[in-house]
Design a protein around this motif. Structure first.
Motif, PDB file in Angstrom:
ATOM      1  N   MET A 227      17.095 -12.031 -27.850  1.00 21.02           N
ATOM      2  CA  MET A 227      15.546 -11.297 -28.348  1.00 21.02           C
ATOM      3  C   MET A 227      15.884 -10.052 -28.113  1.00 21.02           C
ATOM      4  N   ARG A 228      16.446  -9.194 -27.439  1.00 18.70           N
ATOM      5  CA  ARG A 228      16.859  -7.647 -27.308  1.00 18.70           C
ATOM      6  C   ARG A 228      17.401  -7.409 -28.543  1.00 18.70           C
ATOM      7  N   ALA A 229      18.462  -8.178 -29.184  1.00 19.75           N
ATOM      8  CA  ALA A 229      19.094  -7.893 -30.532  1.00 19.75           C
ATOM      9  C   ALA A 229      18.211  -7.983 -31.512  1.00 19.75           C
ATOM     10  N   ILE A 230      17.398  -9.133 -31.673  1.00 22.99           N
ATOM     11  CA  ILE A 230      16.308  -9.279 -32.589  1.00 22.99           C
ATOM     12  C   ILE A 230      15.148  -8.229 -32.824  1.00 22.99           C
ATOM     13  N   THR A 231      14.897  -7.934 -31.503  1.00 30.65           N
ATOM     14  CA  THR A 231      13.914  -6.559 -31.326  1.00 30.65           C
ATOM     15  C   THR A 231      14.519  -5.424 -31.865  1.00 30.65           C
ATOM     16  N   ASP A 232      15.629  -5.145 -31.443  1.00 24.43           N
ATOM     17  CA  ASP A 232      16.201  -3.758 -32.140  1.00 24.43           C
ATOM     18  C   ASP A 232      16.388  -4.204 -33.594  1.00 24.43           C
ATOM     19  N   VAL A 233      16.672  -5.030 -34.517  1.00 23.76           N
ATOM     20  CA  VAL A 233      16.626  -5.265 -35.728  1.00 23.76           C
ATOM     21  C   VAL A 233      15.218  -5.029 -36.123  1.00 23.76           C
ATOM     22  N   GLU A 234      14.307  -5.628 -35.460  1.00 21.89           N
ATOM     23  CA  GLU A 234      12.697  -5.346 -35.939  1.00 21.89           C
ATOM     24  C   GLU A 234      12.467  -4.041 -36.129  1.00 21.89           C
ATOM     25  N   LYS A 235      12.956  -3.322 -34.947  1.00 22.41           N
ATOM     26  CA  LYS A 235      12.348  -1.876 -34.769  1.00 22.41           C
ATOM     27  C   LYS A 235      12.939  -0.979 -35.886  1.00 22.41           C
ATOM     28  N   ARG A 236      14.606  -1.341 -36.109  1.00 27.35           N
ATOM     29  CA  ARG A 236      15.213  -0.576 -37.289  1.00 27.35           C
ATOM     30  C   ARG A 236      14.373  -0.790 -38.762  1.00 27.35           C
ATOM     31  N   PHE A 237      13.812  -2.018 -39.074  1.00 27.22           N
ATOM     32  CA  PHE A 237      13.269  -2.083 -40.156  1.00 27.22           C
ATOM     33  C   PHE A 237      11.731  -2.205 -40.209  1.00 27.22           C
ATOM     34  N   GLY A 238      11.240  -2.049 -39.023  1.00 28.03           N
ATOM     35  CA  GLY A 238       9.871  -1.831 -38.990  1.00 28.03           C
ATOM     36  C   GLY A 238       8.858  -2.978 -39.219  1.00 28.03           C
ATOM     37  N   VAL A 239       9.425  -4.004 -38.667  1.00 20.13           N
ATOM     38  CA  VAL A 239       8.902  -5.413 -38.988  1.00 20.13           C
ATOM     39  C   VAL A 239       8.789  -6.375 -37.615  1.00 20.13           C
ATOM     40  N   THR A 240       7.969  -7.427 -37.574  1.00 23.22           N
ATOM     41  CA  THR A 240       7.870  -8.120 -36.365  1.00 23.22           C
ATOM     42  C   THR A 240       8.354  -9.599 -37.195  1.00 23.22           C
ATOM     43  N   ALA A 241       9.186 -10.535 -36.564  1.00 24.35           N
ATOM     44  CA  ALA A 241       9.640 -11.629 -37.298  1.00 24.35           C
ATOM     45  C   ALA A 241       8.622 -12.770 -36.098  1.00 24.35           C
ATOM     46  N   PRO A 242       8.311 -13.704 -37.116  1.00 26.30           N
ATOM     47  CA  PRO A 242       7.534 -14.826 -36.214  1.00 26.30           C
ATOM     48  C   PRO A 242       8.587 -15.434 -35.497  1.00 26.30           C
ATOM     49  N   VAL A 243       8.216 -15.440 -33.937  1.00 24.40           N
ATOM     50  CA  VAL A 243       9.186 -16.222 -32.797  1.00 24.40           C
ATOM     51  C   VAL A 243       9.238 -17.575 -33.427  1.00 24.40           C
ATOM     52  N   GLY A 244       8.381 -18.226 -33.783  1.00 26.64           N
ATOM     53  CA  GLY A 244       8.598 -19.718 -33.941  1.00 26.64           C
ATOM     54  C   GLY A 244       9.736 -20.020 -35.207  1.00 26.64           C
ATOM     55  N   GLU A 245       9.680 -18.890 -35.917  1.00 24.75           N
ATOM     56  CA  GLU A 245      10.885 -19.082 -36.923  1.00 24.75           C
ATOM     57  C   GLU A 245      12.231 -18.757 -36.579  1.00 24.75           C
ATOM     58  N   ILE A 246      12.185 -17.598 -35.574  1.00 23.78           N
ATOM     59  CA  ILE A 246      13.610 -17.270 -35.055  1.00 23.78           C
ATOM     60  C   ILE A 246      14.048 -18.226 -34.034  1.00 23.78           C
ATOM     61  N   ILE A 247      13.153 -18.969 -33.356  1.00 22.31           N
ATOM     62  CA  ILE A 247      13.835 -20.225 -32.226  1.00 22.31           C
ATOM     63  C   ILE A 247      14.600 -21.351 -32.979  1.00 22.31           C
ATOM     64  N   VAL A 248      13.925 -21.604 -34.185  1.00 20.94           N
ATOM     65  CA  VAL A 248      14.554 -22.652 -34.799  1.00 20.94           C
ATOM     66  C   VAL A 248      15.807 -22.367 -35.636  1.00 20.94           C
ATOM     67  N   THR A 249      16.201 -21.153 -35.496  1.00 22.13           N
ATOM     68  CA  THR A 249      17.379 -20.893 -36.224  1.00 22.13           C
ATOM     69  C   THR A 249      18.620 -21.369 -35.758  1.00 22.13           C
ATOM     70  N   ARG A 250      19.702 -21.748 -36.274  1.00 21.02           N
ATOM     71  CA  ARG A 250      20.740 -22.046 -35.422  1.00 21.02           C
ATOM     72  C   ARG A 250      21.865 -21.090 -35.583  1.00 21.02           C
ATOM     73  N   THR A 251      22.124 -20.478 -36.787  1.00 24.22           N
ATOM     74  CA  THR A 251      23.290 -19.620 -36.737  1.00 24.22           C
ATOM     75  C   THR A 251      22.766 -18.312 -37.077  1.00 24.22           C
ATOM     76  N   VAL A 252      23.836 -17.212 -36.801  1.00 28.83           N
ATOM     77  CA  VAL A 252      23.612 -15.800 -36.763  1.00 28.83           C
ATOM     78  C   VAL A 252      22.981 -15.377 -38.216  1.00 28.83           C
ATOM     79  N   GLY A 253      23.678 -16.201 -39.449  1.00 32.72           N
ATOM     80  CA  GLY A 253      23.153 -15.809 -40.695  1.00 32.72           C
ATOM     81  C   GLY A 253      21.896 -16.365 -40.975  1.00 32.72           C
ATOM     82  N   GLU A 254      21.324 -17.303 -40.296  1.00 39.28           N
ATOM     83  CA  GLU A 254      19.847 -17.963 -40.467  1.00 39.28           C
ATOM     84  C   GLU A 254      18.906 -17.084 -39.799  1.00 39.28           C
ATOM     85  N   VAL A 255      19.358 -16.253 -38.802  1.00 39.60           N
ATOM     86  CA  VAL A 255      18.466 -15.174 -38.062  1.00 39.60           C
ATOM     87  C   VAL A 255      18.360 -14.340 -38.995  1.00 39.60           C
TER      88      VAL A 255
END
Length: 87
Positions: free
Chosen positions: A46-74
């Motif tokens: 989640m810290r890594a994802i938060t860093d990406v969100e900050k870099r691009f100025g967005v917030t991803a829906p946690v529900g969609e992130i949780i169901v991803t399986r691979t790094v590419g899907e994230v």
């Protein structure tokens, strides 16, 4: 509005995950299951994802992130959120 290339998002996701795991980015491949990464836990992920969100100025829906399986899907989820925010 400018678009962001999926490859750019994937590269940044891989870099951030690698940084939080303190491993070489080559150890974080797009087709790898997130929870198969060395020493990964939900907080580091989640810290890594938060860093990406900050870099691009967005917030991803946690529900969609949780169901991803691979790094590419994230990266795909984050890329879609970035593109939607810039539309």
């Amino acid at each position: 509005m400018t678009t962001v290339d999926r490859a750019e998002v994937l590269t940044y996701v891989r870099q951030q995950i690698a940084a939080h795991l303190q491993v070489d980015v080559e150890q974080v491949q797009p087709d790898m299951p997130v929870y198969a990464l060395p020493d990964i836990d939900s907080l580091k992920a989640m810290r890594a994802i938060t860093d990406v969100e900050k870099r691009f100025g967005v917030t991803a829906p946690v529900g969609e992130i949780i169901v991803t399986r691979t790094v590419g899907e994230v990266a795909d989820v984050l890329h879609a959120v970035i593109e939607e925010s810039r539309a």
